[in-house]
Design a protein around this motif. Structure first.
Motif, PDB file in Angstrom:
ATOM      1  N   TYR A  83       3.118  14.403   4.952  1.00 59.47           N
ATOM      2  CA  TYR A  83       3.383  15.817   4.681  1.00 59.47           C
ATOM      3  C   TYR A  83       4.223  16.371   5.816  1.00 59.47           C
ATOM      4  N   MET A  84       5.365  17.005   5.475  1.00 64.35           N
ATOM      5  CA  MET A  84       6.258  17.564   6.486  1.00 64.35           C
ATOM      6  C   MET A  84       6.368  19.065   6.292  1.00 64.35           C
ATOM      7  N   GLU A  97       0.827  -1.197   0.000  1.00 63.94           N
ATOM      8  CA  GLU A  97       0.000   0.000   0.000  1.00 63.94           C
ATOM      9  C   GLU A  97       0.872   1.261   0.000  1.00 63.94           C
ATOM     10  N   PHE A  98       0.304   2.330  -0.523  1.00 66.58           N
ATOM     11  CA  PHE A  98       0.988   3.610  -0.507  1.00 66.58           C
ATOM     12  C   PHE A  98       0.613   4.367   0.767  1.00 66.58           C
ATOM     13  N   PRO A 131       0.618  11.904   8.443  1.00 66.35           N
ATOM     14  CA  PRO A 131       0.209  11.050   7.317  1.00 66.35           C
ATOM     15  C   PRO A 131      -0.979  11.678   6.591  1.00 66.35           C
ATOM     16  N   MET A 132      -1.118  11.392   5.325  1.00 60.32           N
ATOM     17  CA  MET A 132      -2.232  11.958   4.562  1.00 60.32           C
ATOM     18  C   MET A 132      -2.595  11.026   3.420  1.00 60.32           C
ATOM     19  N   GLN A 133      -3.781  11.253   2.867  1.00 58.91           N
ATOM     20  CA  GLN A 133      -4.247  10.501   1.712  1.00 58.91           C
ATOM     21  C   GLN A 133      -4.033  11.334   0.457  1.00 58.91           C
TER      22      GLN A 133
END
Length: 357
Positions: free
Chosen positions: A203-204, A198-199, A211-213
């Motif tokens: 975002y930093m 899975e991916f 974590p983000m979609q």
């Protein structure tokens, strides 16, 4: 080969041409290479094909590709530049496509929909020429992040769509729709060699990682739409060496402009020093003239001339300094290096220093 001999079309600022490098090349080429994996042995329409580079890419895999564009000069260019036995170009409009009913398997429509307002008619035409199990791959800029949040106004765009408007339009005409996000990004990539797993995106910013979609604040959406089951599509990254990227090119240009400005100022200083030496000599001559005057009337006349001359010199120096400051503040290098100055000011003074600017 015709691809090499044909003269390039001029870059208008909107229509991509393959000779143009930078972010626009990454965005456009990535979409076409993504679509390339869907068209093997299929009949493909590339609507609003522009210069024709994308249609030629698709023709490497497809059984047949028809590139359609509204501009006759552009179509004539594409016909001369890209010659393949399975590739043809014709003049046409996306709301009146010059093809027969149910004649194509795949419709490719990249950065087309925002250039007109007849979106419903465009979808009707897509349904008309698409075969029952056919598929559309289409892109659209996101009005929120492409225009509203950046303040950018694209003079070539007639009607941009928000993400939900784009999705709703496609869902009205096709049973199955899947959206993907696209934006130029800087970061680290970790991908499995075997395409399994899975991916997970992150975002930093300011030392905070979440974590983000999908892609945060995408500038573009790419969608697959069909009445049949949607085909699998090879997602991934189009990578470019950092030293060839648009941002590094911009910094190099800014530094070149800064160096040129420094050279101009250095020459101006040298000229000012020469002028000052001449002014000093003239002032010394006037002073000697004042000191040797016997007649009181002539004496005070010479003093007034000296004062007037000195004031004139000061005014010229002030005007020159104002012009230098104006040139610096209006230069590209001053604007482009503003983030670095803000960072430097923040490191030295904290938030108080930033508010001062």
């Amino acid at each position: 080969m015709n691809d090499q001999l044909e003269q390039a079309l001029p870059f208008t600022g909107e229509r991509f041409v393959p000779e143009k490098l930078g972010n626009i090349a990454l965005e456009h080429l990535h979409r076409y290479h993504l679509a390339r994996g869907l068209v093997t042995n299929r009949v493909v329409l590339d609507i609003a094909c522009g210069e024709g580079y994308g249609s030629a890419l698709l023709a490497d895999q497809a059984a047949r590709v028809i590139g359609v564009d509204i501009d006759a000069q552009t179509v004539d260019h594409a016909q001369r530049k890209y010659t393949r036995p399975n590739l043809e170009f014709m003049v046409g409009d996306c709301v009146a496509i010059p093809l027969a009913d149910h004649s194509v398997d795949i419709i490719v429509s990249f950065e087309t929909i925002e250039h007109h307002a007849e979106h419903e008619q465009m979808m009707h035409e897509f349904k008309r020429i698409l075969r029952p199990n056919g598929c559309v791959i289409i892109s659209s800029p996101d009005k929120k992040y492409y225009s509203e949040e950046t303040g950018f106004v694209n003079e070539f765009h007639v009607k941009e769509l928000y993400r939900d408007q784009f999705s709703d339009l496609l869902s009205k005409y096709f049973a199955n729709v899947r959206l993907f996000n696209q934006r130029i990004a800087y970061g680290s990539a970790i991908f499995p060699e075997d395409r399994q797993g899975e991916f997970q995106n992150y975002y930093m910013s300011h030392n905070s990682v979440v974590p983000m979609q999908g892609v945060r604040h995408p500038y573009y959406h790419v969608a697959l739409a069909s009445d049949a089951d949607l085909p699998a599509i090879g997602l991934g990254l189009m990578e470019q060496p950092i030293d060839e990227s648009e941002i590094i090119g911009s910094w190099r240009q800014a530094m070149a402009e800064k160096d040129a400005l420094v050279d101009r100022l250095r020459n101006a200083v040298a000229q000012a020093e020469a002028d000052r030496a001449a002014d000093q000599e003239r002032a010394a001559q006037l002073a000697r003239q004042v000191g040797t005057q016997n007649n009181e009337t002539h004496y005070w006349k010479s003093v007034a001339e000296l004062e007037k001359y000195a004031v004139g010199v000061l005014r010229r120096e002030i005007d020159a300094l104002r012009q230098e400051r104006k040139a610096i503040l209006s230069s590209n290098s001053w604007r482009l290096t503003r983030p670095l100055r803000l960072v430097r000011r923040f490191m030295k003074h904290g938030m108080k220093g930033l508010k001062a600017r």
